[in-house]
Design a protein around this motif. Structure first.
Motif, PDB file in Angstrom:
ATOM      1  N   ILE A 104       0.843  -1.194   0.000  1.00  0.00           N
ATOM      2  CA  ILE A 104       0.000   0.000   0.000  1.00  0.00           C
ATOM      3  C   ILE A 104       0.876   1.241   0.000  1.00  0.00           C
ATOM      4  N   ARG A 105       0.562   2.166  -0.872  1.00  0.00           N
ATOM      5  CA  ARG A 105       1.259   3.457  -0.889  1.00  0.00           C
ATOM      6  C   ARG A 105       0.340   4.535  -0.342  1.00  0.00           C
ATOM      7  N   VAL A 106       0.837   5.250   0.662  1.00  0.00           N
ATOM      8  CA  VAL A 106       0.056   6.341   1.241  1.00  0.00           C
ATOM      9  C   VAL A 106       0.021   7.499   0.249  1.00  0.00           C
ATOM     10  N   ARG A 107      -1.163   7.988  -0.047  1.00  0.00           N
ATOM     11  CA  ARG A 107      -1.288   9.108  -0.977  1.00  0.00           C
ATOM     12  C   ARG A 107      -1.094  10.417  -0.215  1.00  0.00           C
ATOM     13  N   SER A 108       0.104  10.960  -0.319  1.00  0.00           N
ATOM     14  CA  SER A 108       0.380  12.232   0.349  1.00  0.00           C
ATOM     15  C   SER A 108       0.014  13.420  -0.526  1.00  0.00           C
ATOM     16  N   VAL A 109      -0.317  13.147  -1.795  1.00  0.00           N
ATOM     17  CA  VAL A 109      -0.680  14.212  -2.738  1.00  0.00           C
ATOM     18  C   VAL A 109      -2.009  13.858  -3.394  1.00  0.00           C
ATOM     19  N   ARG A 110      -2.952  14.768  -3.310  1.00  0.00           N
ATOM     20  CA  ARG A 110      -4.254  14.609  -3.965  1.00  0.00           C
ATOM     21  C   ARG A 110      -4.533  15.868  -4.776  1.00  0.00           C
ATOM     22  N   ALA A 111      -5.271  15.717  -5.849  1.00  0.00           N
ATOM     23  CA  ALA A 111      -5.494  16.865  -6.727  1.00  0.00           C
ATOM     24  C   ALA A 111      -6.905  16.836  -7.303  1.00  0.00           C
ATOM     25  N   ARG A 112      -7.347  17.998  -7.733  1.00  0.00           N
ATOM     26  CA  ARG A 112      -8.634  18.116  -8.420  1.00  0.00           C
ATOM     27  C   ARG A 112      -8.615  19.378  -9.266  1.00  0.00           C
ATOM     28  N   VAL A 113      -9.559  19.486 -10.160  1.00  0.00           N
ATOM     29  CA  VAL A 113      -9.742  20.702 -10.947  1.00  0.00           C
ATOM     30  C   VAL A 113     -10.693  21.614 -10.197  1.00  0.00           C
ATOM     31  N   GLU A 114     -10.285  22.842 -10.023  1.00  0.00           N
ATOM     32  CA  GLU A 114     -11.069  23.847  -9.309  1.00  0.00           C
ATOM     33  C   GLU A 114     -11.603  24.854 -10.327  1.00  0.00           C
ATOM     34  N   ASP A 115     -12.930  25.051 -10.334  1.00  0.00           N
ATOM     35  CA  ASP A 115     -13.567  26.045 -11.212  1.00  0.00           C
ATOM     36  C   ASP A 115     -13.227  25.846 -12.689  1.00  0.00           C
ATOM     37  N   ASP A 116     -13.039  24.617 -13.097  1.00  0.00           N
ATOM     38  CA  ASP A 116     -12.841  24.255 -14.505  1.00  0.00           C
ATOM     39  C   ASP A 116     -11.506  24.674 -15.111  1.00  0.00           C
ATOM     40  N   ASP A 117     -10.696  25.475 -14.409  1.00  0.00           N
ATOM     41  CA  ASP A 117      -9.456  25.938 -15.037  1.00  0.00           C
ATOM     42  C   ASP A 117      -8.295  26.147 -14.071  1.00  0.00           C
ATOM     43  N   ILE A 118      -8.451  25.706 -12.835  1.00  0.00           N
ATOM     44  CA  ILE A 118      -7.401  25.861 -11.824  1.00  0.00           C
ATOM     45  C   ILE A 118      -6.988  24.487 -11.307  1.00  0.00           C
ATOM     46  N   ALA A 119      -5.683  24.266 -11.191  1.00  0.00           N
ATOM     47  CA  ALA A 119      -5.151  23.009 -10.662  1.00  0.00           C
ATOM     48  C   ALA A 119      -4.985  23.139  -9.151  1.00  0.00           C
ATOM     49  N   TYR A 120      -5.792  22.387  -8.401  1.00  0.00           N
ATOM     50  CA  TYR A 120      -5.707  22.389  -6.939  1.00  0.00           C
ATOM     51  C   TYR A 120      -4.974  21.124  -6.506  1.00  0.00           C
ATOM     52  N   ILE A 121      -3.882  21.293  -5.739  1.00  0.00           N
ATOM     53  CA  ILE A 121      -3.076  20.161  -5.272  1.00  0.00           C
ATOM     54  C   ILE A 121      -2.906  20.248  -3.760  1.00  0.00           C
ATOM     55  N   ARG A 122      -3.333  19.211  -3.075  1.00  0.00           N
ATOM     56  CA  ARG A 122      -3.222  19.153  -1.612  1.00  0.00           C
ATOM     57  C   ARG A 122      -2.098  18.198  -1.240  1.00  0.00           C
ATOM     58  N   ILE A 123      -1.140  18.685  -0.442  1.00  0.00           N
ATOM     59  CA  ILE A 123      -0.035  17.859   0.054  1.00  0.00           C
ATOM     60  C   ILE A 123      -0.225  17.695   1.554  1.00  0.00           C
ATOM     61  N   THR A 124      -0.413  16.457   2.014  1.00  0.00           N
ATOM     62  CA  THR A 124      -0.741  16.217   3.421  1.00  0.00           C
ATOM     63  C   THR A 124       0.472  15.898   4.278  1.00  0.00           C
ATOM     64  N   THR A 125       1.556  15.416   3.662  1.00  0.00           N
ATOM     65  CA  THR A 125       2.771  15.107   4.411  1.00  0.00           C
ATOM     66  C   THR A 125       3.917  15.005   3.417  1.00  0.00           C
ATOM     67  N   PHE A 126       5.142  14.989   3.922  1.00  0.00           N
ATOM     68  CA  PHE A 126       6.315  14.876   3.060  1.00  0.00           C
ATOM     69  C   PHE A 126       7.009  13.548   3.340  1.00  0.00           C
ATOM     70  N   ASN A 127       6.553  12.496   2.657  1.00  0.00           N
ATOM     71  CA  ASN A 127       7.212  11.198   2.765  1.00  0.00           C
ATOM     72  C   ASN A 127       7.949  10.889   1.467  1.00  0.00           C
ATOM     73  N   GLU A 128       8.485   9.690   1.355  1.00  0.00           N
ATOM     74  CA  GLU A 128       9.312   9.350   0.200  1.00  0.00           C
ATOM     75  C   GLU A 128       8.531   9.322  -1.115  1.00  0.00           C
ATOM     76  N   GLN A 129       7.203   9.322  -1.025  1.00  0.00           N
ATOM     77  CA  GLN A 129       6.373   9.267  -2.231  1.00  0.00           C
ATOM     78  C   GLN A 129       5.905  10.648  -2.692  1.00  0.00           C
ATOM     79  N   THR A 130       6.173  11.703  -1.921  1.00  0.00           N
ATOM     80  CA  THR A 130       5.526  12.995  -2.165  1.00  0.00           C
ATOM     81  C   THR A 130       5.926  13.638  -3.485  1.00  0.00           C
ATOM     82  N   THR A 131       7.212  13.729  -3.762  1.00  0.00           N
ATOM     83  CA  THR A 131       7.636  14.409  -4.992  1.00  0.00           C
ATOM     84  C   THR A 131       7.126  13.686  -6.233  1.00  0.00           C
TER      85      THR A 131
END
Length: 459
Positions: A189-216
């Motif tokens: 299992i890989r912990v998802r430290s990065v999640r993303a969605r499209v905001e208002d049809d034209d903005i890239a929203y990226i949420r970073i919850t922690t900085f582990n070896e998978q984050t970058t």
């Protein structure tokens, strides 16, 4: 250098004493000092030995010698600062799992409710999601063991295990007549430290919850996905670091590098000048110069503050929200050998590209936005910050405590997010929000560090 200065100042009052020190061979002088220091240290260790033996012989119940030693080590380290500590073998293993962001398990996010395990959500493409586990399912048994009476950590530890091993869950589901027995085979299992969605049809929203070896790698993947999805419509990026407690220093550096073409990202400075290390960006802005807005609050700490500080100092991003936590120190993890755990030791302070230490002060956003907090939550949504921790490393007279850390669960009520949207759409204009990376006024461009430091975390 300070010792030499003291001797020179001493000469103004006693020239004879100065002659004695200057003519005495340095090795002899330093040897005397070292012997005196060693002698004093041995006296203190003898004191510890005396206390240890007295406890072993006279305490009302026979103590465990290993636990006595562990407690002594823990006390020594916790007396240094709030972030130095001793980890026993189990805690060390747990920390390694956390920083790797990868483990053998089932792939479910869980919480504790009324003494039972409640599923928050299954993670996509994991044994749990493939077996049909749903959000709000209640887990009552793990194999033949009742969940009732276990702590959340104990239950999670039992659900984790070697890949390809089986575990049987008894699951209650609202609307189902009877409990379900579900057998799962653990997978990687890989912990998802990065999640993303499209905001208002034209903005890239990226949420970073922690900085582990998978984050970058997770960040790079989400940036590429969003660019493919939005194409020419993409107006800019919102990077949400709110309530991100930090993690690995190396990941903070590489995440910052994703948005920068050049310049210093962070410097770390230990007790000795030769221990100073500077980390700099390499060419290649993955966002191709698009406008970037970073959201921070009182729960944004350590590695989060390194990223926010680097992008703010280089004027590469506009920071919106409330002042960050203020943890400006770096901890080195020092293994103590098989079965003996490890030390988490504060070994350096870090500084933003402008040479600023944010220790016990935090990072002040370019645009402060306070959220509307429900009355029943007001007492629990302010983070006291680093400066409120007993024994914290001090940093001058202008230390700051307390900052809002509430994030509304409904994005529609999120005032910081709304401000970011408005700036990227041009609905609002602010001098702190450059249109693109081309507005970067920074001239900092120091060479990258070639020799990497030992594994460190800024958490």
């Amino acid at each position: 250098m300070m010792r030499k200065t003291s001797l020179i100042l001493l000469s103004a009052a006693t020239g004879a004493a100065l002659t004695l020190f200057v003519t005495q061979p340095r090795s002899v002088m330093m040897g005397s000092i070292a012997r005196a220091a060693t002698s004093d240290t041995y006296r203190q260790l003898n004191l510890f030995g005396d206390v240890f033996e007295r406890v072993r012989s006279d305490y009302v119940e026979k103590p465990d010698d290993s636990k006595l030693v562990e407690s002594a080590i823990s006390g020594m380290l916790s007396g240094l600062d709030p972030h130095s500590s001793y980890m026993d073998a189990k805690s060390f293993r747990d920390m390694q799992v956390q920083t790797r962001g990868e483990f053998g398990g089932l792939g479910i996010e869980v919480t504790m409710e009324d003494g039972l395990i409640k599923v928050v959500s299954p993670i996509d493409d994991t044994p749990a999601s493939k077996a049909g586990i749903l959000a709000n399912d209640i887990i009552t048994m793990l194999d033949d063991e009742q969940v009732q009476g276990l702590t959340l950590n104990q239950a999670v530890e039992r659900m984790r295990g070697p890949v390809n091993t089986k575990i049987r869950l008894k699951v209650l589901r609202k609307g189902a007549d009877n409990p379900m027995d579900i057998t799962l085979v653990r997978d990687n299992i890989r912990v998802r430290s990065v999640r993303a969605r499209v905001e208002d049809d034209d903005i890239a929203y990226i949420r970073i919850t922690t900085f582990n070896e998978q984050t970058t790698e997770g960040l790079k993947k989400e940036i590429a996905n969003l660019q493919n999805q939005l194409g020419d419509k993409l107006k800019g990026y919102i990077i949400d670091l709110r309530n991100n407690p930090g993690g690995l220093l190396e990941e903070a550096v590489t995440v910052s590098d994703a948005f920068l073409e050049r310049g210093e990202i962070v410097s770390t400075r230990g007790r000795n000048a030769e221990e100073t290390q500077r980390r700099s960006a390499r060419p290649g802005d993955l966002t191709k110069g698009k406008q970037v807005i970073v959201l921070i609050n009182g729960g944004s700490a350590s590695a989060s503050e390194i990223v926010a500080g680097a992008l703010q100092d280089h004027k590469r991003a506009t920071l919106i929200g409330t002042r960050s936590f203020g943890k400006g120190s770096v901890q080195t993890i020092i293994p103590l050998g098989a079965g003996n755990g490890a030390l988490r030791l504060t070994t350096a302070r870090y500084y933003t590209p402008s040479g600023k230490s944010i220790q016990a002060k935090g990072i002040v956003p370019d645009i402060e936005v306070l959220q509307d907090v429900p009355d029943e939550l007001k007492a629990r949504t302010d983070t006291k910050g680093e400066a409120s921790l007993r024994g914290h490393l001090t940093n001058g007279s202008d230390e700051k405590t307390g900052s809002q850390s509430y994030v509304p669960p409904d994005p529609k009520n999120d005032k910081a997010l709304k401000m970011a949207d408005d700036l990227l759409h041009g609905v609002k204009v602010n001098a702190s929000a450059p249109a693109s990376a081309s507005d970067d006024k920074s001239t900092t461009d120091k060479a990258s560090v070639e020799k990497q430091p030992a594994t460190k975390e800024a958490n």
